[in-house]
Write an enzyme that holds these catalytic residues in place. Structure first.
Site, PDB file in Angstrom:
ATOM      1  N   ASP A   1       0.863  -1.155   0.000  1.00 28.86           N
ATOM      2  CA  ASP A   1       0.000   0.000   0.000  1.00 28.86           C
ATOM      3  C   ASP A   1       0.912   1.220   0.000  1.00 28.86           C
ATOM      4  O   ASP A   1       2.075   1.122   0.382  1.00 28.86           O
ATOM      5  CB  ASP A   1      -0.843  -0.066   1.272  1.00 28.86           C
ATOM      6  CG  ASP A   1      -1.766   1.110   1.371  1.00 28.86           C
ATOM      7  OD1 ASP A   1      -2.265   1.519   0.339  1.00 28.86           O
ATOM      8  OD2 ASP A   1      -1.960   1.599   2.482  1.00 28.86           O
TER       9      ASP A   1
ATOM     10  N   GLU B   1      -3.732  19.911   1.173  1.00 28.35           N
ATOM     11  CA  GLU B   1      -4.201  21.227   1.583  1.00 28.35           C
ATOM     12  C   GLU B   1      -3.823  21.505   3.024  1.00 28.35           C
ATOM     13  O   GLU B   1      -3.401  22.599   3.371  1.00 28.35           O
ATOM     14  CB  GLU B   1      -5.713  21.302   1.392  1.00 28.35           C
ATOM     15  CG  GLU B   1      -6.105  21.260  -0.076  1.00 28.35           C
ATOM     16  CD  GLU B   1      -7.549  21.666  -0.278  1.00 28.35           C
ATOM     17  OE1 GLU B   1      -8.355  21.397   0.628  1.00 28.35           O
ATOM     18  OE2 GLU B   1      -7.840  22.252  -1.329  1.00 28.35           O
TER      19      GLU B   1
END
Lengths: 873, 285
Positions: A153, A250
């Site tokens: 992953d 962000e």
């Protein structure tokens, strides 16, 4: 009042992505079972041969029932068929020791105890989390040494899932927050390093605009630690509030800007509050948010500053911003962005434009219309966005690093050197994932990237794309496959494949015309020839699908899946070995995994060192067990030819029982636990050694047959050695004769010594426990035999062993015979070892040789010549 | 010396189909010549071949506690002895197939010197393991030393002419501790075997135990081997600390030694030739 609708049951996302846990068995166990079947066949055929021969031999009545040895009445009356069957069973009982029942016990013990070594490993202990590795199953230890494919992953596994604002570039000037430089958080403006010459006045203005843009152009929400008095607290300690956003980038940006002096406080009644460097709160009215989508790959906000100016700030991927830029230092910024992207940083460009009130109102109208459209709203919105977002003034670019876990690149490199193929399966979007792959050296600079993505498939048909790819790959594979596989030469053309979830599901989707199998094979073929594969935009179940695809492919490679989140669980369960990272995203993965480690970097040691050791140990253990039982039983088989096939045992019952339990069990168990044929450091340093044990190398048929033949050879040596020693001669110094039990004891003594010394020859890593066990079990055997023969045991109804062992030791030829037979039976193994080592050394052996300055073979030769000179008197 | 008598010319041929209880026993004499004289003690063996003393049914057909002098086992022998456990409702002592088939030829050795036959003294003690004679095998205990009384209530093995307490005249070599019996009870490992029969001790240092010359062997031929194709032999042998003549060990040691030496040389050459290459070769990584 809040209404909560909760659905539980089989149709939740979690449940749909869940897979039933299946029993995992290791490859070693499988081959062990195959070997057992072989031995079972040998056992049955031995018993059959003996039964048939017995009846052939007995066909003459004087043999079946000579006058000196008559049957009892009931024996005589027994049905011939029944008798044959009982004989068969009796032979089975006699030879049943060839099936090493004790092997299973020993293997289980070895695995169970061995798994503690993993837990105890201090190098795999993580100080940050205070956790060491967890072993949830001990069945798969040796599988760790057999891994061919690693599916990992990305987020949380390769990376720390921890975004970090690294640098920004405004108007071509590069700013690097000090944070990264010296690890300290500095709040004032000296926290910016100007790499280029300091900007002039206009630059200053731009700079501030840039920071404001970053502060405003996002969808971050603020969550206060203390909801009552959040604002004040924020002022006091700026770090106490937590930003939440759907995109970690962000958050990283906002946090980074915060460190540069501009703090985004909150969104209050459509006003965004910013705390600027002078600790003043600036308020911007948020007018519109042109939200992010993956097609545009940018987002914009329209804000009205307190002075009344309306700004449109836009942030997005370079490819989507640059074409819309009207002015700004595009070239400088672009080059910087490209540099950053190559370094694996996620880059975003920031641009703005000033809107007049009219422009804004027209834009707003357009937006309003689009938003209210009932049909094709998406499309219309996109059109509007397209209209609004143009003619930007480029401000600068940012770079955010998704920090790789420490030594992730090192680990991946080592794994690739070890011949393991690393696949990254991630839910992230392609660019990010690719950047990470570059950063962790999964893709190298010279790797040729093949893309198999939705975008490409839209352009061509799936069939064509696949076909093209396979052609490109296979063109090289003809001559170079081997090198690609080994990944040794860096100048070689590597291939990296990038595929996304949609494309994958197209490939995997069964077709009506039945051609899907073709696609699958084609896909597999491509994948096999790529040194690295990156699959992005994967659903959890798709991850499992990929694993399954590889698992069931022709070569049946051993797969390992590693991940940290709940979305990796199905993949972890599907792979042969599932490893969970005890990470941030909860313990779901760790709980469902077979092994859990704190960090990705521990995978290296786990596979290269522990896995290698486990595999070497268990394969030697299994082979040795078969060997020693062949040695043990084959003389019995031979003896049947000399005792009229009467199932007479060669050894005494006590020896039969204790052979596997106490005479020979402990040294091999200890070997199975302690053996380190090469030191752990070397294994870690030389990942290529892992190839030596790949593909179940030590348990292949050749090795198995070698061990079996060695066993048969030794057995023949024992038996016929003793036979010729006893045949028609007197072996005592007082003229008295030995009986059959002495014969058996002699064979048994040679057997125990040979088998134990053989193990001693194989042991590379001697600890005092090894010495203790090996010599201890020999001493134990002698003491036991002395005791067993030294006393008339009152509870036994036979005393056949009485003084047999002592009498044997009192005879000179018996001693000489024992020494000779041990030497002869060990000779071929020594010879094979030395020859193979000298002429065809494997990498492991070369390393061993290198490390022991005086190599083994020299001492062996020395030993051999010593024996020879002492023997040829 | 083979005295089975399968060849018609053999003096023992007439005895070939002898049975157990033939009285008087069939006797025959075989003459032979010793080429060399035997200097030290000489051991006299009888050898049987094709006789499966190691057959499972045979090996277990004995009762060690009976032989160890256990009184209850004497009267109630172990089941393992079947079918040689009881005879006419009386327990057999010693029971079992091994005891039942005890070797019962009598061998006597004469030296022929100018047509006069001088018997050679044969010692019958010291042929069994000391531990067997003194610990493992014991006569049943009871009051008095009269073996006949001690073996009261038992019967002789079917094939024996005499009961066990009449095996020898000397009391310390009679009953279960008769050494011939003990020797026989140690079952041989292989179907062709030999067992120690008598010792010929050296009398004085001046002359060898057995001089070279003509000898004759008198055999009371009782033991039938023809039915199972067996052979009987008589062996005279001297013994060093290394045991009897054993060509196998010597040959094997020389062979293995030379193989080892040869291999040592070969490996040394290989090592010199390839050793340098290996150490200098880089390890690919």
């Amino acid at each position: 009042i809040a209404g909560v609708a909760i659905y539980t049951g089989m149709e939740t996302k979690m449940a749909l992505n869940y897979q039933a846990k299946s029993q995992k068995r290791s490859a070693v166990e499988k081959s062990m079972n195959v070997f057992l079947i072989v031995y079972l066949c040998i056992l049955i055929s031995k018993a059959l041969i003996n039964t048939v021969l017995k009846y052939v031999w007995q066909s003459e009545p004087f043999r079946d029932e000579p006058w000196y040895n008559q049957k009892t009445e009931p024996e005589r009356k027994r049905n011939l068929f029944l008798q044959a069957f009982t004989d068969f069973l009796a032979f089975m009982v006699l030879f049943n020791y060839i099936i090493p029942v004790s092997m299973y016990v020993t293997v289980e013990m070895q695995k169970f105890l061995g798994s503690y070594f993993l837990t105890w490993d201090e190098e795999m202990f993580d100080e940050d989390t205070g956790e060491g590795p967890l072993v949830n199953t001990s069945d798969l230890n040796e599988e760790l040494g057999q891994i061919e494919y690693v599916f990992t992953d990305k987020t949380g596994t390769l990376t720390e899932n921890n975004m970090e604002f690294v640098e920004c570039c405004i108007e071509g000037h590069v700013y690097v927050p000090h944070v990264i430089c010296n690890g300290q958080i500095l709040h004032d403006c000296t926290g910016i390093d100007m790499i280029d010459s300091s900007p002039g006045g206009s630059g200053k203005e731009r700079e501030e605009l840039f920071f404001r843009a970053l502060c405003l152009c996002h969808t971050v929400q603020v969550k206060d630690d203390d909801s009552v008095d959040g604002l004040k607290k924020n002022r006091l300690s700026r770090r106490s509030c937590i930003y939440i956003s759907s995109s970690p980038d962000e958050v990283a940006l906002v946090e980074g800007i915060q460190r540069l002096g501009y703090t985004y406080l909150r969104l209050k009644d459509n006003f965004m509050e910013i705390l600027n460097r002078e600790n003043n709160i600036e308020k911007f009215e948020l007018l519109e948010v042109l939200s992010f989508d993956s097609v545009r790959r940018r987002m914009s906000v329209i804000v009205k500053s307190s002075t009344g100016d309306i700004f449109l700030f836009c942030k997005g991927a370079d490819s989507s911003i640059f074409p819309r830029v009207k002015e700004g230092k595009i070239d400088q910024i672009q080059s910087r962005v490209e540099r950053n992207a190559v370094e694996g940083l996620r880059t975003l460009c920031v641009a703005y434009k000033k809107l007049t009130a009219e422009e804004y109102s027209s834009a707003q109208k357009l937006l309003q219309n689009a938003k209210l459209a009932l049909q094709d709203r998406e499309k219309k919105l996109a059109e509007v966005y397209e209209k609004i977002e143009r003619d930007f003034i480029l401000l600068g670019a940012t770079a955010v690093e998704d920090r790789l876990q420490e030594k992730a690149a090192d680990t991946i490199e080592a794994l690739q050197k070890a011949g393991i193929k690393v696949w990254v399966l991630t839910g992230d979007k392609m660019e990010t994932a690719a950047a990470t792959c570059y950063a962790c050296k999964l893709f190298r600079r010279n790797t040729q990237i093949l893309e198999l993505t939705t975008k490409k498939i839209e352009e061509q048909s799936l069939h064509d794309v696949l076909f093209d790819l396979s052609k490109t790959v296979l063109r090289h594979s003809g001559s170079l496959t081997r090198d690609t596989f080994s990944g040794l030469s860096t100048d070689m053309q590597d291939y990296g494949l990038i595929i996304d979830g949609a494309a994958l599901s197209l490939i995997m989707k069964p077709r009506q015309d039945g051609s899907s199998g073709n696609y699958r094979e084609l896909f597999l073929e491509i994948c096999r020839n790529c040194s690295a594969v990156l699959c992005c935009r994967m659903a959890p179940l798709q991850k499992a699908q990929i694993v399954k695809l590889i698992k069931l492919s022709k070569e049946h490679p051993i797969t390992l899946a590693i991940g940290d989140g709940a979305n990796d669980v199905s993949m972890i369960l599907e792979a042969h070995v599932g490893i969970g990272i005890i990470g941030k995203e909860g313990r779901q993965a760790a709980r469902n995994s077979d092994y859990a480690i704190p960090k990705f970097k521990h995978l290296k040691k786990m596979l290269l060192v522990h896995g290698h050791f486990y595999y070497v140990r268990i394969s030697e253990l299994v082979q040795y067990f078969f060997y020693k039982n062949v040695c043990f039983i084959f003389p019995q088989f031979l003896y049947q030819f000399f005792c009229g096939f009467s199932q007479q045992t060669l050894y005494d019952t006590a020896y039969l029982t204790l052979y596997n339990i106490s005479f020979t069990s402990l040294p091999i168990l200890l070997y199975g636990l302690m053996e380190q044929h090469v030191s752990a450091d070397t294994l870690k340093r030389e990942p290529s050694l892992y190839r030596d044990v790949a593909k179940n190398a030590l348990l292949r048929w050749r090795a198995f047959i070698y061990w079996t033949f060695l066993g048969v050879f030794d057995a023949v040596v024992f038996f016929f050695g003793a036979y010729f020693l006893f045949d028609n001669t007197i072996v005592t110094s007082n003229g008295q004769m030995f009986g059959n039990w002495t014969f058996g004891t002699l064979v048994f003594t040679v057997l125990v010594f040979t088998v134990t010394l053989k193990l001693a020859l194989d042991t590379h890593y001697w600890t005092w426990i090894n010495h203790f066990m090996i010599w201890g079990s020999l001493v134990f055997y002698i003491i036991f035999s002395l005791l067993w023969g030294g006393i008339i045991w009152p509870f036994l109804n036979y005393q056949r062993m009485y003084y047999v062992f002592m009498q044997m030791l009192s005879s000179g030829p018996a001693w000489l015979g024992i020494i000779l037979l041990i030497t002869v039976s060990l000779l071929p193994d020594v010879l094979k070892k030395v020859l193979c080592r000298q002429l065809w050394p494997t990498a492991t052996e070369r390393i061993q040789t290198k490390h022991q300055c005086l190599s083994v073979e020299q001492s062996t030769i020395f030993m051999l010549s010593q024996t020879s000179s002492s023997l040829s008197f | 010396i083979d005295y089975t008598g399968t060849e018609p010319s053999s003096p023992c041929n007439k005895c070939l189909n002898v049975s157990w209880d033939s009285t008087p026993p069939c006797t025959c004499t075989i003459n032979f010549t010793l080429e060399h004289s035997f200097e030290s003690n000489v051991f006299m063996y009888y050898g049987l071949s094709n006789f499966y003393q190691n057959h499972r049914r045979y090996v277990k057909s004995r009762d060690d506690s009976q032989l160890n002098g256990d009184n209850s086992s004497l009267l109630n022998p172990s089941k393992e002895c079947e079918p040689y456990r009881t005879n006419e409702d009386k327990p057999i002592a010693p029971c079992g197939a091994i005891a039942n088939s005890m070797f019962n030829d009598t061998l006597e050795l004469y030296r022929i010197d100018n047509d006069t036959r001088t018997p050679i003294a044969l010692t019958k003690k010291g042929i069994a393991w000391w531990t067997d004679k003194n610990v493992k095998f014991r006569n049943p205990t009871g009051d008095g030393n009269n073996l006949t009384a001690l073996f009261q209530g038992t019967t002789k093995p079917v094939n024996w002419p005499k009961p066990v307490y009449m095996l020898d005249s000397e009391s310390d070599n009679n009953g279960f501790i008769n050494e011939d019996f003990i020797v026989w009870m140690r079952t041989a490992a292989l179907p062709t075997f030999r067992k120690l029969y008598r010792l010929i001790e050296r009398k004085n240092n001046l002359q060898p135990t057995l001089q070279a010359g003509k000898y004759s062997l008198d055999i009371a031929y009782n033991y039938p081997v023809h039915s199972f194709d067996g052979r009987k032999r008589m062996i005279l042998s001297t013994i060093s600390w290394m045991g009897g003549k054993n060509p196998f060990l010597g040959i094997a040691y020389i062979t293995v030694g030379s193989i080892c030496f040869f291999l040592g040389v070969v490996l040394l050459i290989i090592h010199h030739k390839y050793g340098n290459r290996n150490t200098s070769a880089d390890i690919p990584n």
